[in-house]
Design a protein around this motif. Structure first.
Motif, short mmCIF file in Angstrom:
data_model
loop_
_atom_site.label_atom_id
_atom_site.label_comp_id
_atom_site.label_asym_id
_atom_site.label_seq_id
_atom_site.Cartn_x
_atom_site.Cartn_y
_atom_site.Cartn_z
N ARG A 1 10.52 1.93 10.68
CA ARG A 1 11.82 2.46 10.25
C ARG A 1 11.77 3.07 8.85
NH1 ARG A 1 14.79 -3.07 10.50
NH2 ARG A 1 12.81 -3.50 9.44
N THR A 2 10.94 2.54 7.98
CA THR A 2 10.98 2.96 6.57
C THR A 2 9.66 3.53 6.06
OG1 THR A 2 10.29 0.81 5.72
CG2 THR A 2 12.65 1.13 6.13
N GLY A 3 8.57 3.24 6.72
CA GLY A 3 7.26 3.64 6.23
C GLY A 3 6.66 2.66 5.24
N ARG A 4 7.38 1.63 4.88
CA ARG A 4 6.87 0.63 3.94
C ARG A 4 5.66 -0.07 4.56
NH1 ARG A 4 8.92 -1.47 -0.64
NH2 ARG A 4 8.46 -3.62 -1.25
N ALA B 1 0.81 -1.21 0.00
CA ALA B 1 0.00 0.00 0.00
C ALA B 1 0.85 1.26 0.00
CB ALA B 1 -0.93 0.01 1.21
N ARG B 2 2.09 1.15 0.44
CA ARG B 2 3.01 2.29 0.44
C ARG B 2 4.43 1.77 0.36
NH1 ARG B 2 4.18 6.43 5.48
NH2 ARG B 2 5.69 7.75 4.43
N SER B 3 5.22 2.35 -0.55
CA SER B 3 6.59 1.87 -0.76
C SER B 3 7.54 2.29 0.35
CB SER B 3 7.12 2.38 -2.10
OG SER B 3 6.33 1.91 -3.17
N GLY B 4 7.24 3.38 1.02
CA GLY B 4 8.17 3.89 2.03
C GLY B 4 9.17 4.82 1.40
N ASP B 5 10.09 5.31 2.22
CA ASP B 5 11.04 6.31 1.72
C ASP B 5 12.32 5.72 1.17
OD1 ASP B 5 12.41 5.53 3.99
OD2 ASP B 5 11.92 7.32 5.13
#
Length: 374
Positions: free
Chosen positions: A50-53, A16-20
Motif C-alpha cells: 500500500r505504501t512502499g515502506r 530500507a525505504r520510507s515509502g511515499d
C-alpha cells in the motif's frame, strides 16, 4: 555479492525505504523477497504494497542446523508475528471499548515436528496444537474482558491464517526459464526474480528506527539436534511471551525454542512505523523457513544451485488471510526435474507452510485480575 552477518556493518533490521508517506485503501499486503547470504543466513525485504515502506530483515539458524545463531531463526520470526498480532489486536480492542489495561501479557506456543528421512527425500513437516494464554489486569468485569479478548482474537489475521487451511500457490523458474510446477497449486500472481529487481544491496535510510532484534544468553539446557537421517519423528515447541508497551505502542515478543532456550526479542509496531508490523514478521518468517528447507535439500543432494532466491506475496484482508503466492528462482547446473523436486521437497518440509495449509488446533486461556476489589 553477499555479506555474511558477522561482516555486515548494518543492524539486523533496518528501514530500507520510507515509502511515499500515504496509506492507500485496500487489504494489508506484503511483498517479500529473500536472498541467501551463505550457509543458512538469509536477507529479506518486506515491502508494504500500500505504501512502499520496506524493511530489511535477516535470519540465521542455531546449533541444531550448525548455524551461527547471529539472528532469529525463521520460525522465531513466524511465531513472533503471531504473538505480536494477537497482542496488538487485544490492545486495539481495549482502546476502542475504552477499557484501560493496567497489564497485558500474552504467551503463545506452537508445536512442530518432522517425520521421515530428510536424506531420502521422504520428510514431511508436522504441526501440533497452538496455545494462546492471555493474562491481563483491568477493572472491568469478567464477562466484558472475555468478550473483548474473543473479539480481538477474531480480528487477528495471523490467528485466521493458522486456524484455516490455506494451501499456498507456487511458481518456478530454472535458469531464467519458467518451469512447470507439479503436485502443487500454481501461483495466480506474477512474481519477479529479486536478483533482477535490485541493482544493489539494501542500505538503511538516513533516519531509521532502532528495531533490531535483541539476543539473550542461552540457558543451560542442551540444544535440540535436528538430524537429516532420522526415520522417526523429531518434535519441539516454540514459546513466545511478552506484551505491549503503552508508552511506545510497540509489542515485545521474546521467542525461544523451549528445549534449548536460545532467546531473541523482536519488536513490532502494528502501524508499521517504528518497527515492522507483526504481519511482516509472520510473512517473512514463512519465506525464510521455505528458503531454509530448500537449502537443506540442495546441500544434502549436492545439487550445484547458485544462491536460490524467492519472492512471496502475503495478503491479509480484514481479519483474514489469503493463500500465499511464492515464486522460486534457481540458477546453476540444475535440471528442470531437479528444480521441480527441490520445490516440492521444500514445500513438504516447510513448517510455516504446513501450519498454513492445515487447520491448527488452538487452545486459548484468559486470566483476568482486578486492580481493585469491586
Amino acid at each position: 555479492m553477499t555479506t555474511p552477518l558477522h561482516q555486515s556493518p548494518h543492524p539486523l533490521t533496518f528501514l530500507a525505504r520510507s515509502g511515499d508517506g500515504t496509506s492507500r485503501e485496500g487489504e494489508v499486503a506484503y511483498h517479500i523477497e529473500v536472498m541467501g547470504l551463505g550457509g543458512f543466513q538469509k536477507e529479506g525485504l518486506a515491502r508494504d504494497v500500500r505504501t512502499g515502506r520496506t524493511w530489511r530483515l535477516v535470519c540465521d539458524e542455531g546449533a541444531y542446523l550448525n548455524g551461527a545463531n547471529m539472528a532469529p531463526a525463521p520460525l522465531a520470526y513466524w511465531v513472533a508475528g503471531l504473538h505480536g498480532d494477537i497482542t496488538a489486536r487485544i490492545a486495539e480492542a481495549a482502546r476502542e471499548a475504552r477499557v484501560v489495561l493496567d497489564e497485558l501479557d500474552v504467551v503463545v506456543t506452537q508445536g512442530f515436528g518432522v517425520k521421515g528421512s530428510f536424506a531420502k527425500g521422504e520428510a514431511t513437516a508436522q504441526v501440533h496444537h497452538m496455545t494462546c494464554d492471555v493474562d491481563l489486569v483491568c477493572d472491568e468485569d469478567e464477562t466484558t474482558v472475555r468478550m473483548l479478548v474473543e473479539q480481538a482474537l477474531g480480528r487477528s489475521s495471523a490467528m485466521a491464517a493458522v486456524a484455516g487451511a490455506h494451501h499456498g500457490r507456487f511458481s518456478l523458474s530454472a535458469n531464467g526459464r519458467a518451469t512447470p510446477v507439479s503436485n502443487l497449486p500454481v501461483c495466480t500472481e506474477p512474481l519477479a526474480d529479486p536478483f533482477l529487481e535490485h541493482a544493489q544491496r539494501p542500505e538503511p535510510v538516513e533516519t531509521q528506527p532502532a528495531a533490531a532484534p535483541v539476543p539473550h544468553p542461552e540457558g543451560d539446557k542442551p540444544p535440540v539436534m535436528l538430524t537429516d537421517d532420522d526415520d522417526g519423528i523429531v518434535s519441539w515447541r516454540i514459546r513466545t511471551d511478552g506484551g505491549l508497551d503503552p508508552a511506545t505502542g510497540l509489542v515485545a515478543s521474546h521467542v525461544w525454542f523451549s528445549e534449548n532456550s536460545a532467546t531473541w526479542t523482536c519488536l513490532s509496531d502494528p502501524a508499521n512505523e517504528a518497527a515492522p508490523d507483526p504481519l511482516v514478521h509472520f510473512s517473512i518468517g514463512t519465506a525464510f523457513c521455505f528458503h531454509t528447507q530448500l537449502c537443506r535439500y540442495v546441500s544434502i543432494r549436492r545439487i550445484p544451485v547458485d544462491a536460490p532466491r524467492l519472492a512471496q506475496l502475503s495478503r491479509f484482508p480484514t481479519s483474514g488471510f489469503e493463500p500465499l503466492d511464492t515464486g522460486l528462482f534457481l540458477h546453476g547446473q540444475v535440471s528442470a526435474e531437479d528444480a521441480t523436486n527441490l520445490m516440492s521437497a521444500a514445500a513438504n518440509t516447510c513448517y510455516a507452510h504446513r501450519a498454513l495449509s492445515v487447520e491448527v488446533e488452538q487452545r486459548v486461556s484468559i486470566t483476568h485480575r482486578r486492580t481493585r476489589t469491586p
